[in-house]
Design a protein around this motif. Structure first.
Motif, PDB file in Angstrom:
ATOM      1  N   SER A 189      -8.840   2.622   6.350  1.00  0.00           N
ATOM      2  CA  SER A 189      -8.931   1.585   5.320  1.00  0.00           C
ATOM      3  C   SER A 189      -7.612   0.836   5.218  1.00  0.00           C
ATOM      4  CB  SER A 189      -9.277   2.199   3.959  1.00  0.00           C
ATOM      5  OG  SER A 189     -10.545   2.805   3.994  1.00  0.00           O
ATOM      6  N   VAL A 190      -7.620  -0.432   5.618  1.00  0.00           N
ATOM      7  CA  VAL A 190      -6.426  -1.270   5.573  1.00  0.00           C
ATOM      8  C   VAL A 190      -6.608  -2.295   4.457  1.00  0.00           C
ATOM      9  CG1 VAL A 190      -4.932  -2.851   6.853  1.00  0.00           C
ATOM     10  CG2 VAL A 190      -6.151  -1.017   8.066  1.00  0.00           C
ATOM     11  N   LEU A 191      -5.694  -2.302   3.486  1.00  0.00           N
ATOM     12  CA  LEU A 191      -5.743  -3.304   2.419  1.00  0.00           C
ATOM     13  C   LEU A 191      -4.851  -4.471   2.803  1.00  0.00           C
ATOM     14  CD1 LEU A 191      -6.676  -4.225  -0.366  1.00  0.00           C
ATOM     15  CD2 LEU A 191      -4.690  -3.038  -1.341  1.00  0.00           C
ATOM     16  N   ALA A 192      -5.456  -5.632   3.019  1.00  0.00           N
ATOM     17  CA  ALA A 192      -4.718  -6.839   3.388  1.00  0.00           C
ATOM     18  C   ALA A 192      -4.621  -7.745   2.169  1.00  0.00           C
ATOM     19  CB  ALA A 192      -5.427  -7.570   4.525  1.00  0.00           C
ATOM     20  N   VAL A 193      -3.398  -8.065   1.774  1.00  0.00           N
ATOM     21  CA  VAL A 193      -3.159  -8.823   0.543  1.00  0.00           C
ATOM     22  C   VAL A 193      -2.738 -10.245   0.885  1.00  0.00           C
ATOM     23  CG1 VAL A 193      -1.861  -8.894  -1.617  1.00  0.00           C
ATOM     24  CG2 VAL A 193      -2.443  -6.685  -0.573  1.00  0.00           C
ATOM     25  N   SER A 194      -3.346 -11.207   0.198  1.00  0.00           N
ATOM     26  CA  SER A 194      -3.004 -12.613   0.372  1.00  0.00           C
ATOM     27  C   SER A 194      -2.857 -13.268  -0.990  1.00  0.00           C
ATOM     28  CB  SER A 194      -4.105 -13.338   1.162  1.00  0.00           C
ATOM     29  OG  SER A 194      -3.956 -14.745   1.062  1.00  0.00           O
ATOM     30  N   THR A 245      -4.726  -9.070 -10.985  1.00  0.00           N
ATOM     31  CA  THR A 245      -3.300  -8.928 -11.267  1.00  0.00           C
ATOM     32  C   THR A 245      -2.694  -7.906 -10.316  1.00  0.00           C
ATOM     33  OG1 THR A 245      -3.567  -7.118 -12.821  1.00  0.00           O
ATOM     34  CG2 THR A 245      -3.783  -9.348 -13.716  1.00  0.00           C
ATOM     35  N   LEU A 246      -1.426  -7.660 -10.494  1.00  0.00           N
ATOM     36  CA  LEU A 246      -0.784  -6.633  -9.692  1.00  0.00           C
ATOM     37  C   LEU A 246      -1.393  -5.262  -9.949  1.00  0.00           C
ATOM     38  CD1 LEU A 246       2.991  -7.617  -9.768  1.00  0.00           C
ATOM     39  CD2 LEU A 246       1.347  -7.905  -7.920  1.00  0.00           C
ATOM     40  N   ASP A 247      -1.990  -5.063 -11.115  1.00  0.00           N
ATOM     41  CA  ASP A 247      -2.676  -3.803 -11.358  1.00  0.00           C
ATOM     42  C   ASP A 247      -3.814  -3.612 -10.368  1.00  0.00           C
ATOM     43  OD1 ASP A 247      -0.993  -3.257 -13.450  1.00  0.00           O
ATOM     44  OD2 ASP A 247      -2.379  -3.909 -15.006  1.00  0.00           O
ATOM     45  N   THR A 248      -4.504  -4.703 -10.017  1.00  0.00           N
ATOM     46  CA  THR A 248      -5.577  -4.628  -9.023  1.00  0.00           C
ATOM     47  C   THR A 248      -5.009  -4.208  -7.680  1.00  0.00           C
ATOM     48  OG1 THR A 248      -6.688  -6.449 -10.180  1.00  0.00           O
ATOM     49  CG2 THR A 248      -7.498  -5.882  -7.979  1.00  0.00           C
ATOM     50  N   LEU A 249      -3.880  -4.798  -7.309  1.00  0.00           N
ATOM     51  CA  LEU A 249      -3.213  -4.434  -6.059  1.00  0.00           C
ATOM     52  C   LEU A 249      -2.867  -2.949  -6.040  1.00  0.00           C
ATOM     53  CD1 LEU A 249      -1.495  -4.910  -3.443  1.00  0.00           C
ATOM     54  CD2 LEU A 249       0.387  -5.548  -4.957  1.00  0.00           C
ATOM     55  N   VAL A 250      -2.295  -2.467  -7.115  1.00  0.00           N
ATOM     56  CA  VAL A 250      -1.876  -1.064  -7.169  1.00  0.00           C
ATOM     57  C   VAL A 250      -3.092  -0.141  -7.124  1.00  0.00           C
ATOM     58  CG1 VAL A 250      -0.737   0.687  -8.582  1.00  0.00           C
ATOM     59  CG2 VAL A 250       0.288  -1.588  -8.345  1.00  0.00           C
ATOM     60  N   ALA A 295       6.194 -10.847  -6.337  1.00  0.00           N
ATOM     61  CA  ALA A 295       6.247  -9.502  -6.901  1.00  0.00           C
ATOM     62  C   ALA A 295       5.335  -8.548  -6.158  1.00  0.00           C
ATOM     63  CB  ALA A 295       5.846  -9.563  -8.379  1.00  0.00           C
ATOM     64  N   THR A 296       4.399  -9.080  -5.386  1.00  0.00           N
ATOM     65  CA  THR A 296       3.457  -8.224  -4.673  1.00  0.00           C
ATOM     66  C   THR A 296       4.168  -7.263  -3.725  1.00  0.00           C
ATOM     67  OG1 THR A 296       3.201 -10.068  -3.135  1.00  0.00           O
ATOM     68  CG2 THR A 296       1.475  -9.757  -4.761  1.00  0.00           C
ATOM     69  N   VAL A 297       5.206  -7.726  -3.040  1.00  0.00           N
ATOM     70  CA  VAL A 297       5.884  -6.878  -2.066  1.00  0.00           C
ATOM     71  C   VAL A 297       6.540  -5.690  -2.764  1.00  0.00           C
ATOM     72  CG1 VAL A 297       7.682  -6.774  -0.317  1.00  0.00           C
ATOM     73  CG2 VAL A 297       6.244  -8.800  -0.495  1.00  0.00           C
ATOM     74  N   GLU A 298       7.220  -5.952  -3.845  1.00  0.00           N
ATOM     75  CA  GLU A 298       7.886  -4.876  -4.571  1.00  0.00           C
ATOM     76  C   GLU A 298       6.860  -3.895  -5.142  1.00  0.00           C
ATOM     77  OE1 GLU A 298      11.659  -4.278  -7.605  1.00  0.00           O
ATOM     78  OE2 GLU A 298      10.725  -6.247  -7.419  1.00  0.00           O
ATOM     79  N   ALA A 299       5.755  -4.432  -5.696  1.00  0.00           N
ATOM     80  CA  ALA A 299       4.716  -3.554  -6.240  1.00  0.00           C
ATOM     81  C   ALA A 299       4.090  -2.707  -5.150  1.00  0.00           C
ATOM     82  CB  ALA A 299       3.642  -4.402  -6.928  1.00  0.00           C
ATOM     83  N   ALA A 300       3.841  -3.301  -3.994  1.00  0.00           N
ATOM     84  CA  ALA A 300       3.220  -2.564  -2.891  1.00  0.00           C
ATOM     85  C   ALA A 300       4.121  -1.421  -2.430  1.00  0.00           C
ATOM     86  CB  ALA A 300       2.917  -3.511  -1.734  1.00  0.00           C
ATOM     87  N   ILE A 301       5.400  -1.705  -2.275  1.00  0.00           N
ATOM     88  CA  ILE A 301       6.323  -0.693  -1.753  1.00  0.00           C
ATOM     89  C   ILE A 301       6.599   0.418  -2.768  1.00  0.00           C
ATOM     90  CG2 ILE A 301       8.708  -0.287  -1.024  1.00  0.00           C
ATOM     91  CD1 ILE A 301       8.657  -3.030   0.322  1.00  0.00           C
ATOM     92  N   TYR A 302       6.801   0.050  -4.029  1.00  0.00           N
ATOM     93  CA  TYR A 302       7.292   1.020  -4.991  1.00  0.00           C
ATOM     94  C   TYR A 302       6.220   1.615  -5.908  1.00  0.00           C
ATOM     95  CZ  TYR A 302      11.881  -0.614  -3.572  1.00  0.00           C
ATOM     96  OH  TYR A 302      12.989  -0.931  -2.829  1.00  0.00           O
ATOM     97  N   GLU A 303       5.025   1.016  -5.941  1.00  0.00           N
ATOM     98  CA  GLU A 303       4.010   1.483  -6.884  1.00  0.00           C
ATOM     99  C   GLU A 303       2.776   2.096  -6.221  1.00  0.00           C
ATOM    100  OE1 GLU A 303       4.438   1.514 -10.102  1.00  0.00           O
ATOM    101  OE2 GLU A 303       6.326   0.406 -10.111  1.00  0.00           O
ATOM    102  N   ARG A 357       1.961   4.356  -0.708  1.00  0.00           N
ATOM    103  CA  ARG A 357       1.374   4.217   0.608  1.00  0.00           C
ATOM    104  C   ARG A 357       2.358   3.476   1.512  1.00  0.00           C
ATOM    105  NH1 ARG A 357      -1.502   7.453  -1.118  1.00  0.00           N
ATOM    106  NH2 ARG A 357      -3.792   7.548  -1.166  1.00  0.00           N
ATOM    107  N   ALA A 358       2.116   3.541   2.809  1.00  0.00           N
ATOM    108  CA  ALA A 358       2.913   2.729   3.721  1.00  0.00           C
ATOM    109  C   ALA A 358       2.560   1.261   3.527  1.00  0.00           C
ATOM    110  CB  ALA A 358       2.640   3.139   5.165  1.00  0.00           C
ATOM    111  N   VAL A 359       3.543   0.418   3.729  1.00  0.00           N
ATOM    112  CA  VAL A 359       3.350  -1.030   3.635  1.00  0.00           C
ATOM    113  C   VAL A 359       3.799  -1.659   4.944  1.00  0.00           C
ATOM    114  CG1 VAL A 359       4.049  -3.151   2.457  1.00  0.00           C
ATOM    115  CG2 VAL A 359       3.674  -1.049   1.132  1.00  0.00           C
ATOM    116  N   MET A 360       2.940  -2.481   5.524  1.00  0.00           N
ATOM    117  CA  MET A 360       3.311  -3.234   6.720  1.00  0.00           C
ATOM    118  C   MET A 360       3.554  -4.685   6.325  1.00  0.00           C
ATOM    119  SD  MET A 360       0.871  -1.829   9.803  1.00  0.00           S
ATOM    120  CE  MET A 360       1.879  -2.553  11.125  1.00  0.00           C
ATOM    121  N   ILE A 361       4.692  -5.208   6.752  1.00  0.00           N
ATOM    122  CA  ILE A 361       5.025  -6.607   6.531  1.00  0.00           C
ATOM    123  C   ILE A 361       4.756  -7.363   7.828  1.00  0.00           C
ATOM    124  CG2 ILE A 361       6.817  -8.246   5.873  1.00  0.00           C
ATOM    125  CD1 ILE A 361       6.048  -6.334   3.633  1.00  0.00           C
ATOM    126  N   ALA A 362       3.953  -8.405   7.734  1.00  0.00           N
ATOM    127  CA  ALA A 362       3.567  -9.167   8.921  1.00  0.00           C
ATOM    128  C   ALA A 362       4.524 -10.329   9.145  1.00  0.00           C
ATOM    129  CB  ALA A 362       2.145  -9.706   8.768  1.00  0.00           C
TER     130      ALA A 362
END
Length: 276
Positions: free
Chosen positions: A4-9, A98-103, A127-135, A138-143
């Motif tokens: 399961s890969v979550l792709a955020v845009s 919101t970012l809560d959805t992302l988390v 703010a999405t990058v910081e939320a993804a990494i710290y909240e 999970r691993a985060v891939m930056i494209a």
């Protein structure tokens, strides 16, 4: 294994970056992609910050409803073009996301993928990058802008013995098992000082062969160390860079991250896998 890969845009240049890399990662592991569009600016609710953590993460530019709608359409267009052909793919978009959805979605995924921050003039401090990494835990891939295709055959692992680096290696195991060439790179220390041989031994027990290399950037700033790491990675023609994510102070550099972390995120020309 990654299924399961979550792709955020957020509907800017990040859409194609994120979705293309997510599709590449899903193909490598016979997985699928859950695409998430998040609106930016006050109208999208992100300025409220993270309800889960209680931290406010304001963005810098207010975007009117017309541009928010156009950005939402760009995310949807990119999804239909890049991700929808993948079996099991899903798309989530809502004006109230919101970012809560992302988390919430991120913590239930195997890995998150985001486009490179800093490439979007309408979203200069995502703010999405910081939320993804710290909240998301999970691993985060930056494209990068050009994400490449095919398997991730050559991998550089930035190793300094820290818990962040250890977590990054743990999350990266599926990529390492599938790679044909792996380098454990030590910067600014000797391999023995950071236990690189112990890591190599453990990975060998997983059937993963590695080489250990070291570079000495000298007594320089964090961003200069980041540049040295990038120069090595790009010079080796790597397909993937794995490293820990460091720092989170409000007065730190790019995105509130550590100097080396911010430099690598903003300038890496290959996919970057990070964990905190």
């Amino acid at each position: 294994m990654i299924k399961s890969v979550l792709a955020v845009s957020e509907g800017g240049p990040d859409a194609a970056m994120s979705f293309r890399l997510a599709a590449r990662a899903a193909a490598a592991f016979d997985g699928t992609v859950d695409a998430l569009h998040l609106p930016v600016g006050p109208a999208g609710g992100i300025v409220g910050g993270l309800a889960m953590s209680g931290e406010a993460m304001p963005l810098l530019i207010d975007i009117d409803d017309k541009r928010l709608e156009a950005r939402a359409k760009e995310s949807e267009r990119a999804y239909k073009e890049i991700v929808s052909p993948i079996k099991g793919a899903t798309y989530t978009a809502a004006k109230t996301a919101t970012l809560d959805t992302l988390v919430a979605m991120g913590r239930c995924s195997d890995i998150l993928v985001l486009g490179r921050p800093g490439a979007d003039p309408e979203n200069v401090a995502p703010a999405t990058v910081e939320a993804a990494i710290y909240e998301c835990a999970r691993a985060v891939m930056i494209a990068p802008p050009t994400v490449g295709t095919g398997a991730f055959g050559s991998v550089v692992v930035a190793w300094n013995g820290s818990f962040q680096a250890a977590r990054a290696v743990g999350y990266a195991l599926p990529f390492l098992k599938a790679a044909s060439k792996i380098t454990l790179l030590v910067a600014g220390s000797t391999p023995d000082d950071v236990g690189a041989s112990y890591l190599a031994r453990n990975l060998a027990r997983h059937g993963i062969a590695t080489a250990i290399d070291a570079i000495d950037p000298g007594i320089v700033s964090g961003r200069a160390r980041g540049r040295a790491l990038l120069d090595y990675t790009h010079g080796k023609g790597a397909d993937l860079l794995v490293m820990g994510a460091y720092g989170r102070g409000q007065v730190m550099s790019f995105l509130g991250l550590g100097g080396a972390t911010g430099k690598v995120i903003s300038s890496c020309r290959v996919p970057l896998l990070m964990a905190h």
